[in-house]
Design an enzyme around this catalytic site. Structure first.
Site, PDB file in Angstrom:
ATOM      1  N   VAL A  11       0.820  -1.206   0.000  1.00 41.52           N
ATOM      2  CA  VAL A  11       0.000   0.000   0.000  1.00 41.52           C
ATOM      3  C   VAL A  11       0.858   1.262   0.000  1.00 41.52           C
ATOM      4  O   VAL A  11       0.619   2.193  -0.777  1.00 41.52           O
ATOM      5  CB  VAL A  11      -0.957  -0.017   1.216  1.00 41.52           C
ATOM      6  CG1 VAL A  11      -1.552   1.343   1.485  1.00 41.52           C
ATOM      7  CG2 VAL A  11      -2.068  -1.018   0.954  1.00 41.52           C
ATOM      8  N   THR A 122      -5.349  -0.324   7.494  1.00 32.50           N
ATOM      9  CA  THR A 122      -6.692  -0.723   7.918  1.00 32.50           C
ATOM     10  C   THR A 122      -6.665  -0.899   9.436  1.00 32.50           C
ATOM     11  O   THR A 122      -5.960  -1.776   9.942  1.00 32.50           O
ATOM     12  CB  THR A 122      -7.085  -2.040   7.228  1.00 32.50           C
ATOM     13  OG1 THR A 122      -6.995  -1.836   5.816  1.00 32.50           O
ATOM     14  CG2 THR A 122      -8.483  -2.477   7.597  1.00 32.50           C
ATOM     15  N   GLU A 151      -7.532   2.533   2.462  1.00 31.71           N
ATOM     16  CA  GLU A 151      -7.153   2.250   1.082  1.00 31.71           C
ATOM     17  C   GLU A 151      -7.943   1.043   0.560  1.00 31.71           C
ATOM     18  O   GLU A 151      -8.053   0.036   1.239  1.00 31.71           O
ATOM     19  CB  GLU A 151      -5.648   1.970   1.029  1.00 31.71           C
ATOM     20  CG  GLU A 151      -5.112   1.761  -0.352  1.00 31.71           C
ATOM     21  CD  GLU A 151      -5.591   2.835  -1.326  1.00 31.71           C
ATOM     22  OE1 GLU A 151      -5.332   4.017  -1.076  1.00 31.71           O
ATOM     23  OE2 GLU A 151      -6.249   2.497  -2.326  1.00 31.71           O
ATOM     24  N   PHE A 152      -8.454   1.171  -0.683  1.00 39.41           N
ATOM     25  CA  PHE A 152      -9.280   0.100  -1.257  1.00 39.41           C
ATOM     26  C   PHE A 152      -8.620  -0.565  -2.462  1.00 39.41           C
ATOM     27  O   PHE A 152      -9.264  -1.336  -3.159  1.00 39.41           O
ATOM     28  CB  PHE A 152     -10.652   0.658  -1.656  1.00 39.41           C
ATOM     29  CG  PHE A 152     -11.439   1.179  -0.479  1.00 39.41           C
ATOM     30  CD1 PHE A 152     -12.207   0.318   0.293  1.00 39.41           C
ATOM     31  CD2 PHE A 152     -11.389   2.515  -0.126  1.00 39.41           C
ATOM     32  CE1 PHE A 152     -12.925   0.788   1.394  1.00 39.41           C
ATOM     33  CE2 PHE A 152     -12.097   2.998   0.973  1.00 39.41           C
ATOM     34  CZ  PHE A 152     -12.866   2.131   1.735  1.00 39.41           C
ATOM     35  N   LEU A 153      -7.348  -0.253  -2.719  1.00 40.45           N
ATOM     36  CA  LEU A 153      -6.717  -0.832  -3.919  1.00 40.45           C
ATOM     37  C   LEU A 153      -6.632  -2.345  -3.812  1.00 40.45           C
ATOM     38  O   LEU A 153      -6.601  -2.912  -2.722  1.00 40.45           O
ATOM     39  CB  LEU A 153      -5.324  -0.238  -4.145  1.00 40.45           C
ATOM     40  CG  LEU A 153      -4.218  -0.429  -3.101  1.00 40.45           C
ATOM     41  CD1 LEU A 153      -3.631  -1.818  -3.121  1.00 40.45           C
ATOM     42  CD2 LEU A 153      -3.131   0.591  -3.323  1.00 40.45           C
ATOM     43  N   GLU A 155      -4.344  -5.639  -4.914  1.00 43.83           N
ATOM     44  CA  GLU A 155      -3.059  -6.055  -5.448  1.00 43.83           C
ATOM     45  C   GLU A 155      -3.284  -6.616  -6.843  1.00 43.83           C
ATOM     46  O   GLU A 155      -4.291  -7.264  -7.111  1.00 43.83           O
ATOM     47  CB  GLU A 155      -2.418  -7.118  -4.547  1.00 43.83           C
ATOM     48  CG  GLU A 155      -1.938  -6.536  -3.246  1.00 43.83           C
ATOM     49  CD  GLU A 155      -1.390  -7.592  -2.292  1.00 43.83           C
ATOM     50  OE1 GLU A 155      -1.063  -8.696  -2.735  1.00 43.83           O
ATOM     51  OE2 GLU A 155      -1.318  -7.279  -1.090  1.00 43.83           O
ATOM     52  N   LYS A 207     -13.982   0.786   5.906  1.00 42.55           N
ATOM     53  CA  LYS A 207     -13.032  -0.153   5.297  1.00 42.55           C
ATOM     54  C   LYS A 207     -13.343  -1.595   5.717  1.00 42.55           C
ATOM     55  O   LYS A 207     -13.374  -2.511   4.896  1.00 42.55           O
ATOM     56  CB  LYS A 207     -11.606   0.243   5.720  1.00 42.55           C
ATOM     57  CG  LYS A 207     -10.531  -0.719   5.312  1.00 42.55           C
ATOM     58  CD  LYS A 207     -10.361  -0.811   3.807  1.00 42.55           C
ATOM     59  CE  LYS A 207      -9.457  -1.969   3.457  1.00 42.55           C
ATOM     60  NZ  LYS A 207      -9.331  -2.174   2.029  1.00 42.55           N
ATOM     61  N   GLY A 256     -14.700 -20.311  -6.043  1.00 39.19           N
ATOM     62  CA  GLY A 256     -13.308 -20.733  -6.049  1.00 39.19           C
ATOM     63  C   GLY A 256     -12.953 -21.463  -4.766  1.00 39.19           C
ATOM     64  O   GLY A 256     -13.843 -21.938  -4.044  1.00 39.19           O
ATOM     65  N   CYS A 263      -5.810  -9.149   3.234  1.00 37.33           N
ATOM     66  CA  CYS A 263      -6.836  -8.282   3.824  1.00 37.33           C
ATOM     67  C   CYS A 263      -8.056  -9.037   4.363  1.00 37.33           C
ATOM     68  O   CYS A 263      -8.337  -8.958   5.555  1.00 37.33           O
ATOM     69  CB  CYS A 263      -7.281  -7.245   2.802  1.00 37.33           C
ATOM     70  SG  CYS A 263      -5.973  -6.082   2.418  1.00 37.33           S
TER      71      CYS A 263
HETATM   72  N1  LIG Z   1      -2.082  -5.163   0.546  1.00 38.20           N
HETATM   73  C1  LIG Z   1      -3.255  -4.709   0.181  1.00 38.20           C
HETATM   74  O1  LIG Z   1      -3.778  -5.050  -0.885  1.00 38.20           O
HETATM   75  C2  LIG Z   1      -3.991  -3.704   1.040  1.00 38.20           C
HETATM   76  C3  LIG Z   1      -5.100  -3.039   0.502  1.00 38.20           C
HETATM   77  C4  LIG Z   1      -5.772  -2.110   1.294  1.00 38.20           C
HETATM   78  C5  LIG Z   1      -5.347  -1.874   2.598  1.00 38.20           C
HETATM   79  N2  LIG Z   1      -4.276  -2.551   3.105  1.00 38.20           N
HETATM   80  C6  LIG Z   1      -3.848  -2.251   4.466  1.00 38.20           C
HETATM   81  O2  LIG Z   1      -2.702  -1.399   4.383  1.00 38.20           O
HETATM   82  C7  LIG Z   1      -1.799  -1.681   5.456  1.00 38.20           C
HETATM   83  C8  LIG Z   1      -0.437  -2.041   4.901  1.00 38.20           C
HETATM   84  O3  LIG Z   1      -0.553  -3.238   4.156  1.00 38.20           O
HETATM   85  P1  LIG Z   1       0.608  -3.746   3.204  1.00 38.20           P
HETATM   86  O4  LIG Z   1       0.072  -4.937   2.495  1.00 38.20           O
HETATM   87  O5  LIG Z   1       1.152  -2.609   2.433  1.00 38.20           O
HETATM   88  O6  LIG Z   1       1.687  -4.208   4.308  1.00 38.20           O
HETATM   89  P2  LIG Z   1       3.210  -4.623   4.080  1.00 38.20           P
HETATM   90  O7  LIG Z   1       3.515  -5.601   5.138  1.00 38.20           O
HETATM   91  O8  LIG Z   1       3.424  -4.990   2.649  1.00 38.20           O
HETATM   92  O9  LIG Z   1       4.022  -3.271   4.346  1.00 38.20           O
HETATM   93  C9  LIG Z   1       4.124  -2.639   5.586  1.00 38.20           C
HETATM   94  C10 LIG Z   1       5.492  -1.987   5.641  1.00 38.20           C
HETATM   95  O10 LIG Z   1       5.580  -1.163   6.788  1.00 38.20           O
HETATM   96  C11 LIG Z   1       6.911  -1.196   7.261  1.00 38.20           C
HETATM   97  N3  LIG Z   1       6.951  -0.637   8.618  1.00 38.20           N
HETATM   98  C12 LIG Z   1       6.419  -1.163   9.753  1.00 38.20           C
HETATM   99  N4  LIG Z   1       6.621  -0.324  10.789  1.00 38.20           N
HETATM  100  C13 LIG Z   1       7.280   0.752  10.302  1.00 38.20           C
HETATM  101  C14 LIG Z   1       7.754   1.967  10.864  1.00 38.20           C
HETATM  102  N5  LIG Z   1       7.570   2.262  12.164  1.00 38.20           N
HETATM  103  N6  LIG Z   1       8.397   2.828  10.076  1.00 38.20           N
HETATM  104  C15 LIG Z   1       8.594   2.567   8.765  1.00 38.20           C
HETATM  105  N7  LIG Z   1       8.150   1.442   8.181  1.00 38.20           N
HETATM  106  C16 LIG Z   1       7.496   0.555   8.934  1.00 38.20           C
HETATM  107  C17 LIG Z   1       7.287  -2.650   7.130  1.00 38.20           C
HETATM  108  O11 LIG Z   1       8.688  -2.833   7.143  1.00 38.20           O
HETATM  109  C18 LIG Z   1       6.650  -2.986   5.772  1.00 38.20           C
HETATM  110  O12 LIG Z   1       7.557  -2.786   4.701  1.00 38.20           O
HETATM  111  C19 LIG Z   1      -2.459  -2.804   6.262  1.00 38.20           C
HETATM  112  O13 LIG Z   1      -3.199  -2.243   7.315  1.00 38.20           O
HETATM  113  C20 LIG Z   1      -3.390  -3.446   5.251  1.00 38.20           C
HETATM  114  O14 LIG Z   1      -4.484  -4.071   5.872  1.00 38.20           O
HETATM  115  C21 LIG Z   1      -3.581  -3.450   2.347  1.00 38.20           C
END
Ligand SMILES: NC(=O)c1ccc[n+]([C@@H]2O[C@H](COP(=O)([O-])OP(=O)(O)OC[C@H]3O[C@@H](n4cnc5c(N)ncnc54)[C@H](O)[C@@H]3O)[C@@H](O)[C@H]2O)c1
Length: 433
Positions: A11, A122, A151-153, A155, A207, A256, A263
């Site tokens: 994200v 989230t 965020e609603f994107l 992957e 969310k 599926g 998420c």
């Molecule tokens: N992946 C998705 O498709 C998606 C979609 C919508 C919302 N979200 C939400 O967004 C959030 C992030 O998800 P993600 O998939 O990007 O997670 P991720 O695990 O891919 O990335 C999180 C990043 O944060 C870093 N981090 C943690 N603590 C930190 C700090 N104090 N300072 C700097 N960096 C730090 C980690 O090293 C990691 O690289 C979650 O709450 C998730 O639920 C994810």
């Protein structure tokens, strides 16, 4: 606008890069040195279509930077997004907010007056209040706002989703935060993407409600698919029949092996906890979680049954490991349950995934990783499609038949028509048809 993105994962990296593309100056920060080193070196640490080119062009334009050093960039920031992970807390299903709160603690002494802290992770209702409390306690004199911007994107389609969202949700409790967020997202209003402004708590809950609803839709059609198998109906006809009703909508009605990913599993669990905590139990969501978990486990059995139950010394080719196509994300992927069930039954598993092999190695052991689909099928007694990658949509079935010991295709994503597969001399087992 000067933006700092804390957390450069799926994200943080996508939204930070897109904000830079809007014309803002963005610095993405992460604690993971290997991620920041890779980005500084021009390499993208995740697989997301189109992201490499967008990062490259915005870095070249001087609008996008990466650093490990939060102190060097925060004092200049107008807006600080928190995009760190919020995984399930071990043991109780709550969202683990330790990374969010640690980020708040760390940023507090570095913020300038007027800064807006925006939670993009989230997070359960009330997390914004706690972030606000943490910062205010550390810096009682600081003038700042805390907002929510979930965020609603998706992957695999993340850039398009970010650039052309159905809506942007902004949760604010003060005018300054709203102005800053409106300014950040202004370029999207050219695409007619509505910006929905609401309270911080409503945004936080929106969310979870969205993800729980989508998980429910998937689980609903999966149960209807099971019923279709029993009564001799094709679930695609039923899904089409109901999806054309505009009150229902066609999306998320593909049956599926059960939902997985980074998420839905964790967010449905966290929402259940919020319901419990506030005395408003969410029984529908509870059933969805239970039914989906059962389904993921049952898929291994479905494969074994398709093989006639006689599995001694047998081998299965698993085509696809990631929780969906166009990502390398393995979090809570149905392939994990399926591979374990097959392996535990004594079946040799030969696996192939276009992007998920490396992430998979850290999650599932005991598999033989293969160089492509045909290599995976070589000497196997069944081919099982787990993920809907394009690479599996047009397999050369004549070649597949030569590689396999027996021509059996178990298609857990319904990518093929029964007629086409059976015409090639295969036995075909799909979902709900
Ligand atoms: N992946 C998705 O498709 C998606 C979609 C919508 C919302 N979200 C939400 O967004 C959030 C992030 O998800 P993600 O998939 O990007 O997670 P991720 O695990 O891919 O990335 C999180 C990043 O944060 C870093 N981090 C943690 N603590 C930190 C700090 N104090 N300072 C700097 N960096 C730090 C980690 O090293 C990691 O690289 C979650 O709450 C998730 O639920 C994810």
């Amino acid at each position: 606008m000067r933006i700092v993105m804390i957390g450069t994962g799926y994200v943080g990296l996508v939204s930070g890069t897109c904000f830079a593309d809007f014309g803002h100056h963005v610095t993405c920060v992460d604690k993971d040195k290997s991620k920041i080193d890779a980005l500084l070196d021009g390499r993208i640490p995740i697989f997301e279509p189109g992201l490499d080119a967008l990062v490259e062009s915005n870095v070249a334009a001087g609008r996008l930077e990466f650093t490990l050093d939060i102190a060097s960039v925060l004092p200049e920031a107008d807006a600080v997004f928190i995009a760190v992970g919020t995984p399930t807390r071990r043991g109780d299903g709550h969202a683990d907010l330790q990374y969010v709160y640690a980020a708040a603690e760390e940023m507090a002494p570095l913020l300038r007056d007027g800064a807006v802290v925006i939670d993009k992770s989230t997070v359960p209702v009330g997390t914004g209040d706690e972030v606000e409390r943490i910062i205010a306690e550390k810096c009682p004199q600081l003038q700042f706002s805390v907002a929510s911007n979930p965020e609603f994107l998706r992957e695999g389609a993340a850039i398009d989703d970010f650039m052309r969202p159905d809506r942007v949700v902004i949760g604010v409790n003060d005018e300054h935060a709203e102005e800053v967020l409106q300014e950040i997202y202004r370029p999207l209003t050219r695409n007619d993407s509505p910006i929905l402004v609401m309270s911080r708590r409503a945004a936080e809950l929106t969310k979870y409600a969205a993800n729980a609803f989508l998980a429910t839709k998937i689980t609903f059609i999966n149960e209807i698919a099971d019923l279709c198998e029993k009564v001799g109906a094709d679930v695609h006809d039923v899904a089409h029949g109901i999806g054309t009703d505009s009150r229902i909508g066609a999306r998320f009605l593909q049956p599926g092996p059960g939902y997985g990913g980074s998420c839905f599993p964790k967010d449905t669990l966290a929402l259940l906890q919020t319901g419990q905590q506030y005395g408003a139990p969410l029984q529908i969501v509870g059933s969805v979680v239970e039914v989906n978990n059962q389904r993921k486990r049952a898929m291994g059995e479905k494969v074994i049954e398709a093989m006639g139950g006689d599995i001694a010394g047998k081998t299965v080719a698993l085509l696809g490991l990631t929780f969906k196509a166009n990502t390398d994300d393995m979090r809570d992927s149905p392939s994990i349950d399926i591979a374990r069930a097959l392996r535990d039954a004594g079946i040799t598993v030969r696996a192939y995934d276009p992007e998920g092999m490396e992430t998979s190695k850290a999650v599932i052991d005991g598999l033989t990783y293969c160089k492509d689909s045909y290599d995976a099928m070589s000497g196997a007694d069944a081919a099982v499609i787990v993920t809907e990658w394009d690479a599996f949509r047009a397999l050369d079935l004549a070649r597949a038949k030569e590689m396999l010991n027996q021509p059996l295709l178990v298609d857990l994503r319904n990518l093929y028509s029964r007629h086409d597969v059976e015409k090639q001399g295969f036995r075909y087992v799909a979902v709900g048809r």
